[in-house]
Design an enzyme around this catalytic site. Structure first.
Site, PDB file in Angstrom:
ATOM      1  N   CYS A   1       0.830  -1.205   0.000  1.00  0.00           N
ATOM      2  CA  CYS A   1       0.000   0.000   0.000  1.00  0.00           C
ATOM      3  C   CYS A   1       0.875   1.269   0.000  1.00  0.00           C
ATOM      4  O   CYS A   1       1.366   1.650  -1.047  1.00  0.00           O
ATOM      5  CB  CYS A   1      -0.980  -0.034   1.175  1.00  0.00           C
ATOM      6  SG  CYS A   1      -2.386   1.050   0.900  1.00  0.00           S
TER       7      CYS A   1
ATOM      8  N   HIS B   1      -3.632  -4.677   0.311  1.00  0.00           N
ATOM      9  CA  HIS B   1      -2.922  -5.265   1.459  1.00  0.00           C
ATOM     10  C   HIS B   1      -2.982  -6.789   1.351  1.00  0.00           C
ATOM     11  O   HIS B   1      -3.911  -7.405   1.879  1.00  0.00           O
ATOM     12  CB  HIS B   1      -3.578  -4.827   2.771  1.00  0.00           C
ATOM     13  CG  HIS B   1      -3.312  -3.402   3.127  1.00  0.00           C
ATOM     14  ND1 HIS B   1      -2.172  -3.010   3.799  1.00  0.00           N
ATOM     15  CD2 HIS B   1      -4.023  -2.280   2.905  1.00  0.00           C
ATOM     16  CE1 HIS B   1      -2.206  -1.702   3.979  1.00  0.00           C
ATOM     17  NE2 HIS B   1      -3.311  -1.233   3.444  1.00  0.00           N
TER      18      HIS B   1
ATOM     19  N   GLU C   1      -1.471  -8.971   2.858  1.00  0.00           N
ATOM     20  CA  GLU C   1      -1.345  -9.663   4.146  1.00  0.00           C
ATOM     21  C   GLU C   1      -2.704 -10.004   4.761  1.00  0.00           C
ATOM     22  O   GLU C   1      -2.810 -10.929   5.564  1.00  0.00           O
ATOM     23  CB  GLU C   1      -0.516  -8.811   5.126  1.00  0.00           C
ATOM     24  CG  GLU C   1      -1.176  -7.527   5.633  1.00  0.00           C
ATOM     25  CD  GLU C   1      -0.956  -6.307   4.740  1.00  0.00           C
ATOM     26  OE1 GLU C   1      -0.648  -6.493   3.542  1.00  0.00           O
ATOM     27  OE2 GLU C   1      -1.107  -5.176   5.230  1.00  0.00           O
TER      28      GLU C   1
END
Ligand code: GLN
Length: 546
Positions: free
Chosen positions: A390, A521, A523
Site C-alpha cells: 500500500c 494489502h 497480508e
C-alpha cells in the site's frame, strides 16, 4: 429471541487484558471445525466507536479490514486465519454500533412508541445480531469473544445478553473464562486468587463459567487445578491449562491435549466426532523444524505507545511472513527498522544488506517518509528483495519517478499537495466527495478485483489472471503518469478491470530479483495453509539472497 438449533460459545476474559483471548477463541473455533462442524466467530468490542476505522493503530493495534470493507479489531484476523473463512461485518460489533441501531430504530418508530430501555433492548439487539451472523454463516456453532475483562462496566450489557441466552437455552450456551495466573515469587508458583475473583465478578452478573482456560507462563499443576476447581465450583477437568507456546499455531493442538474439543461437545450435547487436525499438525511441525533463517526488515515510522508497539500494528504482515516462511521451510526473523534513521545518516542504509528482504508496510502521514524513500532506492539499486504494501507501493512509485525519471520533487499529494509531479494523488471522483465532506466515502475499503498481466511476477505468483484483494487507502497512482513510468521501465502488472487504478507495480526480473509493490494489502487474506502468493515469492527471493 428465536429458538435455534445452533450452539453459542462465549469467551470472556478475567484478571487482565492481553492474555490471548482472541487466539484462544480462534483456537476453540479451529478445534470444533476440525470435528466437522461449521463454525463462525464474532468479536464484540466494547468501544463506543462505531467501528475500528477511527481508532489509532498505535493505541488499539492494527485495523483489520474484511472483504466487505468493515474496519475492525485485529482479532478478526486471527479468526479468519485460524478458520480459513472470510468473515463479514455481521461478525463484528461495538457498543457504538449496537446503540446506533437501537437509537435509529427508535427514531423511525421501530419500537412502536414503547419506551426503550438499556435493558432489555440493548442486549436484545446484541442477541439478534448473533442470530443473524449465525444464519448468514449457516453455522452450527457461533463463538463470540467479548472484549474487556469481567468486572468492567464496559461489557456488562454484553454479559447480560449472555445471561439472557443461557437462561432461555441453558443447553445451547457455553461460557468460557480465559483467565491469567500470575507469578509473584521465585518459586514460580502460579497464583490462582485473581482467577477466583474474576469468577466472583461473573457471578455478580448472574453468570457462572462452564470452563476456565488458565493462561500462564507454565502448565497448571494438579494442585492449582484443584484449587481453582474447588473455589470456583467447577470440576477439575473443566480447568484447562493454557501455557505460553512458541508458535500460535500450536495452541489448538495443545488444547486438544487436555481434550478440550470433547469436553465442549459433551457440554453442548453434540455428537462427539473424530478430529482431523492433520494439516494443522503438519504446519506446526514444519514451523518447528525450520532451521535456515531468513531475515526480514520492516521499515516503518517508529512508535511504541503504551502497550501497543509496532508488532501490534502490523500483526497481519508478521503473520503473512510466517505463513510464507513455513511454506518455504525457513525460519523468519523479523526486525523493525526506524525509517527516520535513514534520513539523518546515509551510511545507515548499509544495514539493509544484512536482510534477505525489506518490507515497507502500509502507513499514513509524513513522518519517516523520506527515510522510507531512501530505503526503497537502496533496495532497488542494490537488488535487495523489496515488497511494498500500500503506502510501500505508492512510495516505490514516488522513488522511481524521482530517481529514474529525474522528477526530483515528485511526491504523493498526501505529503506535498503542491508537488509538480503528483504521481500519487486523490482521483477527481474522490476529491468531489471530500469537498462535500463525505470523508468516509473517500477511502477505498475492502476487496476489489485486479487483473494481472501475463509474464509478470504477480501473474506467475498467483497463477491466474483475476484476483481479489483487500484495500484501505485514499490515494492512488495518478493515471496521468502511468505511461511515462512504464516507458521508464516500471510495470503496472496489476490493474483494476477498468484499467483506471494501478494495483501492482513491479520491476522486470532481469533488472531486479524481486521488486514488487501492491496498492492492496495482500497480508489481510494470507492464511496459514494458503500463504499469499506474493509473500510466498518474496520470502523465496529473500531466502535466495541469504
Ligand atoms: N496513506 C496512503 C493512502 O491513504 C496509504 C494507506 C495505507 O498504506 N494503508 O492512500
Amino acid at each position: 429471541m428465536t429458538r435455534s438449533k445452533a450452539k453459542f460459545i462465549f469467551v470472556v476474559g478475567g484478571v487482565m487484558s492481553g492474555v490471548g483471548k482472541g487466539v484462544a477463541s480462534a483456537s476453540i473455533g479451529k478445534i470444533l471445525q476440525s470435528r466437522g462442524l461449521e463454525v463462525t466467530s464474532i468479536k464484540i468490542d466494547p468501544y463506543v466507536n462505531v467501528d475500528a476505522g477511527t481508532m489509532n493503530p498505535t493505541e488499539h493495534g492494527e485495523v483489520f479490514v474484511l472483504d466487505d470493507g468493515t474496519e475492525c479489531d485485529q482479532d478478526m484476523g486471527n479468526y479468519e486465519r485460524f478458520l480459513d473463512r472470510d468473515l463479514t461485518g455481521a461478525n463484528y460489533m461495538t457498543t457504538g454500533s449496537v446503540y446506533r441501531t437501537v437509537i435509529e430504530r427508535e427514531r423511525s418508530m421501530g419500537y412502536g412508541g414503547r419506551s426503550v430501555s438499556v435493558v432489555p433492548h440493548i442486549p436484545l439487539e446484541v442477541i439478534s445480531r448473533l442470530e443473524h451472523a449465525r444464519a448468514l454463516a449457516k453455522a452450527d456453532i457461533v463463538i463470540t469473544e467479548i472484549g474487556g475483562t469481567a468486572g468492567e462496566y464496559e461489557n456488562v450489557l454484553f454479559l447480560e445478553a449472555v445471561r439472557m441466552m443461557k437462561f432461555k437455552h441453558p443447553g445451547d450456551v457455553l461460557l468460557i473464562l480465559v483467565s491469567h495466573l500470575p507469578i509473584m515469587s521465585d518459586d514460580n508458583e502460579l497464583k490462582t486468587k485473581p482467577t477466583q475473583h474474576a469468577v466472583r465478578a461473573l457471578n455478580s452478573v448472574a453468570l457462572q463459567p462452564d470452563l476456565i482456560l488458565a493462561r500462564a507462563k507454565y502448565p497448571l499443576d494438579q494442585k492449582r487445578k484443584e484449587k481453582i476447581a474447588f473455589n470456583c465450583s467447577l470440576r477439575e477437568q473443566d480447568i484447562i491449562s493454557a501455557p505460553n507456546v512458541d508458535s500460535l499455531y500450536e495452541i489448538p493442538i495443545n488444547f486438544e491435549k487436555d481434550d478440550l474439543g470433547n469436553l465442549i461437545l459433551k457440554k453442548l450435547s453434540l455428537r462427539v466426532r473424530k478430529r482431523d487436525l492433520h494439516d494443522w499438525r503438519k504446519l506446526a511441525e514444519r514451523i518447528r523444524a525450520a532451521k535456515d533463517v531468513v531475515k526480514i526488515g520492516i521499515v516503518g515510522k517508529y512508535f511504541s505507545s503504551g502497550k501497543f508497539m509496532l508488532a501490534d500494528s502490523y500483526i497481519s504482515v508478521i503473520e503473512a511472513v510466517r505463513h510464507a516462511a513455513a511454506a518455504a521451510g525457513v525460519r523468519p526473523e523479523i526486525e523493525w527498522l526506524d525509517a527516520e534513521q535513514f534520513e539523518h545518516d546515509r551510511r545507515t542504509l548499509k544495514k539493509l544488506n544484512e536482510y534477505g528482504g525489506i518490507i515497507v508496510p502500509g502507513g499514513f502521514g509524513s513522518r519517516g517518509v523520506e527515510g522510507k524513500l531512501k530505503a526503497i532506492q537502496y533496495c532497488r539499486e542494490h537488488k535487495i528483495p523489496y515488497f511494498g504494501l500500500c503506502y510501500g507501493m505508492q512510495l516505490a512509485v514516488v522513488e522511481y519517478a524521482r530517481n529514474v525519471l529525474g522528477w526530483h520533487k515528485a511526491n504523493t499529494t498526501e505529503i506535498d499537495p503542491k508537488t509538480k509531479y503528483p504521481v500519487i494523488d486523490i482521483l477527481p471522483e474522490q476529491k468531489k466527495m471530500m469537498e462535500e465532506k463525505k470523508y468516509g466515502g473517500t477511502m477505498r475499503l475492502g476487496a476489489y478485483p485486479a487483473v494481472l498481466r501475463k509474464g509478470t511476477i504477480a501473474r506467475e505468483a498467483y497463477g491466474k489472471e483475476k484476483i481479489s484483494e483487500r484495500h484501505r487507502h485514499r490515494y492512488e497512482v495518478n493515471p496521468a503518469y502511468v505511461a511515462r513510468l512504464e516507458r521508464a521501465g516500471a510495470i503496472f502488472s496489476g490493474q483494476s478491470p477498468s484499467r483506471r487504478l494501478m494495483e501492482v507495480m513491479e520491476l522486470p526480473r532481469n533488472v531486479h530479483p524481486f521488486f514488487v509493490g501492491t496498492q492492496f494489502h495482500p497480508e489481510l487474506k494470507s492464511r496459514p495453509l494458503r500463504p499469499n502468493p506474493l509473500f510466498r515469492e518474496f520470502i523465496k527471493a529473500s531466502s535466495r539472497k541469504r
